[in-house]
Design a protein around this motif. Structure first.
Motif, mmCIF file in Angstrom:
data_model
loop_
_atom_site.group_PDB
_atom_site.id
_atom_site.type_symbol
_atom_site.label_atom_id
_atom_site.label_comp_id
_atom_site.label_asym_id
_atom_site.label_seq_id
_atom_site.Cartn_x
_atom_site.Cartn_y
_atom_site.Cartn_z
ATOM 1 N N ALA A 71 33.039 34.720 45.867
ATOM 2 C CA ALA A 71 31.546 34.572 45.148
ATOM 3 C C ALA A 71 30.586 34.934 46.359
ATOM 4 C CB ALA A 71 31.557 33.517 44.622
ATOM 5 N N GLY A 104 39.706 35.773 40.824
ATOM 6 C CA GLY A 104 39.298 35.935 39.565
ATOM 7 C C GLY A 104 39.146 34.502 38.964
ATOM 8 N N ILE A 105 38.136 34.281 37.916
ATOM 9 C CA ILE A 105 38.109 33.016 37.382
ATOM 10 C C ILE A 105 37.766 33.277 35.925
ATOM 11 C CG2 ILE A 105 37.401 31.801 39.515
ATOM 12 C CD1 ILE A 105 34.327 31.833 38.124
ATOM 13 N N ALA A 106 37.710 32.633 35.088
ATOM 14 C CA ALA A 106 37.478 32.291 33.571
ATOM 15 C C ALA A 106 36.463 31.410 33.463
ATOM 16 C CB ALA A 106 38.825 32.399 32.689
ATOM 17 N N VAL A 107 35.623 31.635 32.439
ATOM 18 C CA VAL A 107 34.509 30.475 32.211
ATOM 19 C C VAL A 107 34.842 30.455 30.621
ATOM 20 C CG1 VAL A 107 32.308 29.489 32.076
ATOM 21 C CG2 VAL A 107 33.050 30.841 34.036
ATOM 22 N N ILE A 110 28.110 31.927 34.603
ATOM 23 C CA ILE A 110 28.401 33.313 34.378
ATOM 24 C C ILE A 110 28.236 34.032 35.260
ATOM 25 C CG2 ILE A 110 27.962 34.954 32.566
ATOM 26 C CD1 ILE A 110 29.464 32.474 31.285
ATOM 27 N N ARG A 154 28.259 33.577 38.456
ATOM 28 C CA ARG A 154 29.285 33.413 39.562
ATOM 29 C C ARG A 154 30.282 34.001 39.100
ATOM 30 N NH1 ARG A 154 33.200 29.634 40.764
ATOM 31 N NH2 ARG A 154 33.532 29.525 43.090
ATOM 32 N N LEU A 155 30.706 33.911 37.863
ATOM 33 C CA LEU A 155 32.019 34.686 37.479
ATOM 34 C C LEU A 155 31.959 36.172 37.839
ATOM 35 C CD1 LEU A 155 33.976 34.231 34.168
ATOM 36 C CD2 LEU A 155 33.114 36.512 34.884
ATOM 37 N N ASN A 173 34.326 38.195 39.869
ATOM 38 C CA ASN A 173 35.213 39.297 38.948
ATOM 39 C C ASN A 173 34.875 40.774 39.298
ATOM 40 O OD1 ASN A 173 36.378 36.553 38.510
ATOM 41 N ND2 ASN A 173 36.502 37.000 36.250
ATOM 42 N N SER A 197 32.358 36.882 28.498
ATOM 43 C CA SER A 197 32.154 37.127 29.897
ATOM 44 C C SER A 197 33.284 37.471 30.852
ATOM 45 C CB SER A 197 31.439 35.744 30.615
ATOM 46 O OG SER A 197 32.258 34.732 30.504
ATOM 47 N N TYR A 198 34.473 36.792 30.694
ATOM 48 C CA TYR A 198 35.812 37.252 31.137
ATOM 49 C C TYR A 198 35.970 38.487 30.640
ATOM 50 C CZ TYR A 198 40.586 36.823 32.733
ATOM 51 O OH TYR A 198 41.817 37.091 33.373
ATOM 52 N N SER A 232 33.813 41.333 32.309
ATOM 53 C CA SER A 232 34.039 41.253 33.776
ATOM 54 C C SER A 232 35.279 42.320 33.905
ATOM 55 C CB SER A 232 34.266 40.126 34.416
ATOM 56 O OG SER A 232 35.643 39.571 34.130
#
Ligand code: NDP
Length: 237
Positions: A61, A84-87, A99, A101-102, A106, A145-146, A149
């Protein structure tokens, strides 16, 4: 199996899951592997001890930290961006900072890491970014958002392939479907829903994804760039 003896490989986000599978694969193929982690120090240290890879803390990040890490790695033969992350949740209720930060992890990290790596990469260098089948298909609510990205990575790969191609550097996106990791356990609550979309009704493994990454990094993939490589059990078929 390709031979990566003496090759320098950096994996961003390698402590667990798919990233750890990629670290194991390149280490077993003889590469000098360095991988980053953020929160999972114990897992990172255990993986380093198991594989002989080097673990370094770097938060994906943090744009400047990512750029510094890649720069300090020297000329890389292979860069893999896996972190990678998911929210999940209702888009109308989500915290904009979460969002953003994602997007930083990503989208921004893969872009800046790829560009920085290309500065020092030799001819034949390989950049591989882990996207998602959700870059192509988004059958569920709560993950816009995922999906955004992972779609963004597609444009990045197409564009950077043009920038780096003349120097013999390739960039490709690997797009997994459901893979059994901490983020998406094979026995999790979404299992039936996800398997319902699939032609092969099981979660994939990190080893299966690592095999595709290794092929893309190897000599047989020298003419493959700017492309998306889906490995999803037919999730998006
Ligand atoms: P996990 O949550 O199991 O593991 C994520 C890895 O990324 C960990 O090593 C974690 O390190 C690292 N990571 C996360 N955030 C950061 C950060 N800020 N800085 C550095 N490292 C970070 O996820 P998966 O293995 O399931 O997913 C890996 C990739 O594959 C992701 O890009 C994901 O979007 C993608 N993917 C996964 C699918 C699946 O079904 N599992 C399907 C499609 C795509 P640490 O714990 O040390 O922070």
């Amino acid at each position: 199996m390709p031979d990566f003896t003496g090759k320098s490989v950096l994996v961003l986000g390698g402590s667990r899951g798919i990233g750890a599978g990629i670290v194991r694969r390149f280490a077993s193929e003889g590469a000098n592997v360095t991988f980053t982690y953020a929160g999972s120090q114990a897992a990172a240290e255990a993986l380093a001890a198991e594989t002989g890879a080097t673990a370094v803390i770097t938060d994906s990040a943090d744009r400047d930290a990512v750029i510094e890490r890649v720069k300090d790695s020297g000329p890389l033969d292979v860069l893999v961006v896996n972190s990678g992350i998911a929210v999940f949740g209702d888009a109308l209720e989500q915290d904009p900072d979460a969002i953003d930060r994602l997007f930083a992890i990503n989208i921004h990290a893969p872009y800046h890491a790829s560009v920085e790596a290309a500065r020092q990469m030799p001819e034949g260098g390989r950049i591989i970014v882990i996207g998602s089948v959700n870059g192509d298909r988004m059958p569920n609510p709560g993950m816009a958002s995922y999906a955004l990205s992972k779609s963004a990575l597609q444009g990045m790969a197409r564009g950077l392939a043009r920038d780096f191609g003349p120097r013999g550097i390739t960039i490709n996106i690997v797009q997994p479907g459901p893979i059994d990791t901490d983020a998406n356990p094979a026995d999790g609550p979404m299992k039936e829903l996800m398997h319902g979309f699939m032609a092969i009704k099981r979660h994939g493994t990190s080893e299966e994804v690592a095999g595709m990454v290794s092929w893309l990094a190897g000599p047989e993939a020298s003419f493959v760039t700017g492309a998306m490589h889906t490995i999803d059990g037919g999730f998006g078929a």
